[in-house]
Scaffold this motif. Structure first.
Motif, short mmCIF file in Angstrom:
data_model
loop_
_atom_site.label_atom_id
_atom_site.label_comp_id
_atom_site.label_asym_id
_atom_site.label_seq_id
_atom_site.Cartn_x
_atom_site.Cartn_y
_atom_site.Cartn_z
N UNK A 38 34.77 65.21 43.07
CA UNK A 38 33.97 65.98 42.04
C UNK A 38 33.23 66.57 41.72
N UNK A 39 32.65 68.18 42.13
CA UNK A 39 31.56 68.03 41.70
C UNK A 39 30.58 69.85 41.63
N UNK A 40 30.32 69.45 40.37
CA UNK A 40 30.67 70.24 39.38
C UNK A 40 28.59 70.97 39.52
N UNK A 89 36.35 68.83 33.65
CA UNK A 89 36.89 68.85 34.44
C UNK A 89 36.47 69.82 35.53
N UNK A 90 35.29 70.77 35.04
CA UNK A 90 35.88 71.98 35.44
C UNK A 90 34.60 71.66 36.94
N UNK A 91 35.20 72.40 38.08
CA UNK A 91 34.48 71.30 39.39
C UNK A 91 35.28 71.72 40.71
N UNK A 92 34.51 71.67 42.37
CA UNK A 92 34.77 72.15 43.35
C UNK A 92 35.42 70.60 43.60
N UNK A 93 36.86 70.18 43.65
CA UNK A 93 37.66 69.00 44.08
C UNK A 93 37.67 69.18 45.40
N UNK A 94 37.51 67.58 45.97
CA UNK A 94 37.28 67.77 46.78
C UNK A 94 38.10 66.39 47.68
N UNK A 95 38.98 66.79 48.69
CA UNK A 95 39.89 65.50 48.97
C UNK A 95 39.21 64.32 49.91
#
Length: 115
Positions: A38-40, A89-95
């Protein structure tokens, strides 16, 4: 060519749950490891959780006991169950799939947790 597609992000209140899914397609077979990052805003991308081909899992300290990763190498799927969500936990989540030493990434899915 390998493509990863995430789904399941969204807006949720603190204390709520979300389940992220990621499907891999293309010339990828048994991944060495699958994971979620993830990246906030204003921060570096960080590992949230990973699962190896042998089933060993690894979690960031900040999500231990709240998030659960699972993967299915045959189906080329990886999931992240997120419970007791917090605003941080707010973020963009990447697999991520690691295959033959190369990292493949999805386009990201936004997770926003309101207080």
């Amino acid at each position: 060519q390998v493509q990863l597609a995430e789904s399941g992000g969204g807006l949720v209140q603190a204390g709520g749950s979300l389940r992220l899914s990621c499907a891999a397609s293309g010339s990828i077979f048994k991944a060495n490891a699958m994971g979620w990052y993830r990246q906030a805003p204003g921060k570096q991308r960080e590992l949230v959780a990973s699962v190896s081909s042998s089933g060993r899992t690894n979690y960031a300290d900040s999500v231990k006991g709240r998030f659960t990763i699972s993967g299915d190498n045959l189906k080329k799927m990886v999931y992240l169950q997120m419970d007791c969500l917090k605003p941080e936990d707010t973020a963009v989540y990447y697999c991520n799939f690691n295959f033959l030493g190369y990292d493949y990434w999805g386009q990201g899915t936004q997770v926003t947790v309101s207080s």
